[in-house]
Design an enzyme around this catalytic site. Structure first.
Site, PDB file in Angstrom:
ATOM      1  N   HIS A  59       0.883  -1.179   0.000  1.00  0.00           N
ATOM      2  CA  HIS A  59       0.000   0.000   0.000  1.00  0.00           C
ATOM      3  C   HIS A  59       0.917   1.223   0.000  1.00  0.00           C
ATOM      4  O   HIS A  59       2.012   1.176   0.567  1.00  0.00           O
ATOM      5  CB  HIS A  59      -0.833   0.111   1.278  1.00  0.00           C
ATOM      6  CG  HIS A  59      -1.692  -1.065   1.608  1.00  0.00           C
ATOM      7  ND1 HIS A  59      -1.228  -2.177   2.243  1.00  0.00           N
ATOM      8  CD2 HIS A  59      -3.025  -1.266   1.436  1.00  0.00           C
ATOM      9  CE1 HIS A  59      -2.222  -3.028   2.436  1.00  0.00           C
ATOM     10  NE2 HIS A  59      -3.322  -2.505   1.958  1.00  0.00           N
ATOM     11  N   ASP A 109       2.400   2.029   3.348  1.00  0.00           N
ATOM     12  CA  ASP A 109       3.376   1.089   3.923  1.00  0.00           C
ATOM     13  C   ASP A 109       4.799   1.562   3.676  1.00  0.00           C
ATOM     14  O   ASP A 109       5.697   1.319   4.473  1.00  0.00           O
ATOM     15  CB  ASP A 109       3.285  -0.308   3.275  1.00  0.00           C
ATOM     16  CG  ASP A 109       1.897  -0.896   3.308  1.00  0.00           C
ATOM     17  OD1 ASP A 109       1.125  -0.516   4.192  1.00  0.00           O
ATOM     18  OD2 ASP A 109       1.609  -1.743   2.431  1.00  0.00           O
ATOM     19  N   ASP A 139     -10.388 -11.564  11.336  1.00  0.00           N
ATOM     20  CA  ASP A 139      -9.377 -11.700  10.300  1.00  0.00           C
ATOM     21  C   ASP A 139      -8.002 -11.862  10.944  1.00  0.00           C
ATOM     22  O   ASP A 139      -7.285 -10.891  11.132  1.00  0.00           O
ATOM     23  CB  ASP A 139      -9.447 -10.409   9.456  1.00  0.00           C
ATOM     24  CG  ASP A 139      -8.726 -10.513   8.142  1.00  0.00           C
ATOM     25  OD1 ASP A 139      -8.453 -11.636   7.706  1.00  0.00           O
ATOM     26  OD2 ASP A 139      -8.454  -9.449   7.551  1.00  0.00           O
TER      27      ASP A 139
HETATM   28  C1  XLS Z   1      -7.292  -6.481   4.673  1.00  0.00           C
HETATM   29  C2  XLS Z   1      -6.919  -6.703   3.285  1.00  0.00           C
HETATM   30  C3  XLS Z   1      -5.862  -5.765   2.707  1.00  0.00           C
HETATM   31  C4  XLS Z   1      -5.788  -5.875   1.213  1.00  0.00           C
HETATM   32  C5  XLS Z   1      -5.055  -4.763   0.565  1.00  0.00           C
HETATM   33  O1  XLS Z   1      -7.964  -7.288   5.303  1.00  0.00           O
HETATM   34  O2  XLS Z   1      -6.521  -8.032   3.162  1.00  0.00           O
HETATM   35  O3  XLS Z   1      -4.634  -5.979   3.295  1.00  0.00           O
HETATM   36  O4  XLS Z   1      -5.218  -7.083   0.797  1.00  0.00           O
HETATM   37  O5  XLS Z   1      -5.534  -3.529   0.946  1.00  0.00           O
HETATM   38 CA    CA Z   2      -7.064 -10.130   5.776  1.00  0.00          CA
END
Ligand code: XLS
Ligand code: CA
Ligand code: CA
Length: 434
Positions: free
Chosen positions: A99, A102, A305
């Site tokens: 990103h 990042d 998650d």
């Molecule tokens: C978050 C997402 C993110 C995407 C990219 O849960 O997985 O990291 O892959 O923005």
């Molecule tokens: Ca994720």
């Protein structure tokens, strides 16, 4: 300058090795079904989890020990580039993803942020040229900054929309600069908290509008990465528009984006949506829209998650089977959108975790290839659907029947004799492939 002087390039040593820093199953140049493992798997490392994740959780402070912190945010950002490419090279991962936030500090203004992004991507480009490591995809983080509290492309505030658009423009400029093969949109804040104050139609129209602007801008600058949408049902929003693969395909088709957009599917997002990873991949394949994969796993006991490194051989085998059925994943890849557990806080754990994920995918690939070679699922399915190969079934498949003709058939024949699936036997034999 090395951040990991004690770690050499990770080599394949087989399962007898006692070396923690070795592959036990991933042998990059080994040929599986006519293709090198590394070309089947196209592994990518995620900048965010590897370089910026600090191990904090809602109850605990940062815990990760990382050797790259400098005196200023920019110094840290530069050190990260150096350390990141060392990690990718030593792991033999040929791709990476990031990103915008990042790689570079946001500073005090959008202008400063974009200037930082320019400076850091110059360094990244140098490293890419030196190492041959390629950009699988980049994306704009349009969910962390407080301005996105009500969404980015789905915001109620036109000026916030403009900032999101600016980030996407910058993201595509970077993608062109670095030769990005794909460009991802993940809508963490593109959803809603309550319908009481939400104009769902306006929000979704505006999201599609931004995607169309991205397509148009890509055409204008002569850079056409494969655009990818990444479904996730919730988190951080209570309800996210790109709920799962099927919902996201409906969006893509409704707004006529089929030619430019495919799906980036993540294992943990599949389970959050109440699906398996292989289900989501199979749905994408039905629409000829499998783009790329984010590799990780959730925890069956937890409903959020967790982004764990993938270590479940069965799950990965079934996912890799779908990838083989798809004829491969390129120009997508397998991106480790996975983070080390809080208790694995040493910097060296970044290597051990990726080795575990890469070994698991290597096993999944080899198992899937064997299942394919043995026609395990092919024979099973062929037999299961055999009634559509001849007689009545064949005529149905050829669109030679209608409701009246089928009515006549049904009333003039006895009830069919059905066959057991013997599914427990099938699962028992499937286990032999692991
Ligand atoms: C978050 C997402 C993110 C995407 C990219 O849960 O997985 O990291 O892959 O923005
Ligand atoms: Ca994720
Ligand atoms: Ca992801």
């Amino acid at each position: 300058m090395s951040y990991f002087p004690s770690i050499n390039k990770i080599q394949y040593e087989g399962t007898d090795t006692k070396n923690m820093f070795a592959f036990r199953h991933y042998n990059p140049d080994e040929v599986v079904m006519g293709k090198k493992m590394k070309d089947h798997l196209r592994f990518a490392i995620a900048y965010w989890h590897t370089m910026t994740q600090d191990g904090s959780d809602p109850f605990g402070n940062p815990v990760n020990q990382r050797p790259w912190f400098g005196e200023t945010p920019m110094e840290t950002a530069k050190n990260r580039v150096e350390a990141f490419f060392e990690i990718c090279e030593k792991l033999g991962a040929e791709y990476f993803c990031f990103h915008d936030v990042d790689i570079a500090p946001e500073g005090d203004s959008l202008e400063e942020f974009f200037a930082n992004v320019d400076e850091i991507t110059d360094l990244i480009k140098e490293k890419m040229d030196q190492t041959g490591i390629k950009l699988l995809w980049n994306t704009a983080n349009m969910f962390s900054n407080p301005r996105f509290v009500n969404g980015a492309a789905s915001t109620n505030n036109a000026e916030v929309y403009a900032i999101a658009a600016a980030q996407v423009k910058k993201g595509l400029d970077i993608s062109k600069k670095l030769g990005g093969e794909n460009y991802v949109f993940w809508g963490g804040r593109e959803g809603y908290e309550t319908l009481l104050n939400t104009n769902m139609k306006l929000e979704q129209d505006n999201i599609a509008r931004l995607f169309k602007m991205a397509i148009a801008y890509g055409e204008k600058i002569g850079h056409k990465p494969q655009f990818l949408l990444e479904p996730k049902p919730k988190e951080p929003s209570k309800h996210q528009y790109d709920f799962d693969a099927a919902t996201t395909m409906a969006f893509i088709q409704h707004y006529g984006l089929e030619g430019d957009f495919k799906l980036n599917l993540e294992a943990n997002h599949a389970t959050l949506a109440g699906h398996t990873f292989e289900h989501e991949i199979a749905v994408a394949r039905c629409y000829d829209s499998l783009g790329s994969l984010d590799a990780n796993q959730g925890d069956v006991l937890l409903g959020w998650d967790t982004d764990e490194f993938p270590t479940n051989v069965m799950d990965v085998t079934l996912a890799m089977y779908e990838v083989l059925e798809n004829g491969g994943i390129a120009p997508g890849g397998i991106n480790f959108d996975s983070k080390v557990r809080r208790s694995a806080f040493e910097a060296e754990d970044l290597f051990l975790a990726h080795i575990a994920g890469m070994d698991t995918f290597a096993r999944g690939l080899k198992n899937a290839a064997k299942l394919k070679e043995d026609r395990f699922f092919d024979d099973l399915k062929e037999e299961r659907y055999a009634s559509f190969n001849e007689g009545l079934g064949k005529k149905i498949m050829n669109d030679e029947e209608d409701l009246e003709s089928l009515y006549d058939y049904a009333v003039s024949h006895e009830d069919p004799v059905l066959k057991s699936s013997h599914i427990e036997y099938v699962k028992n034999i499937l286990n032999d492939y692991l």
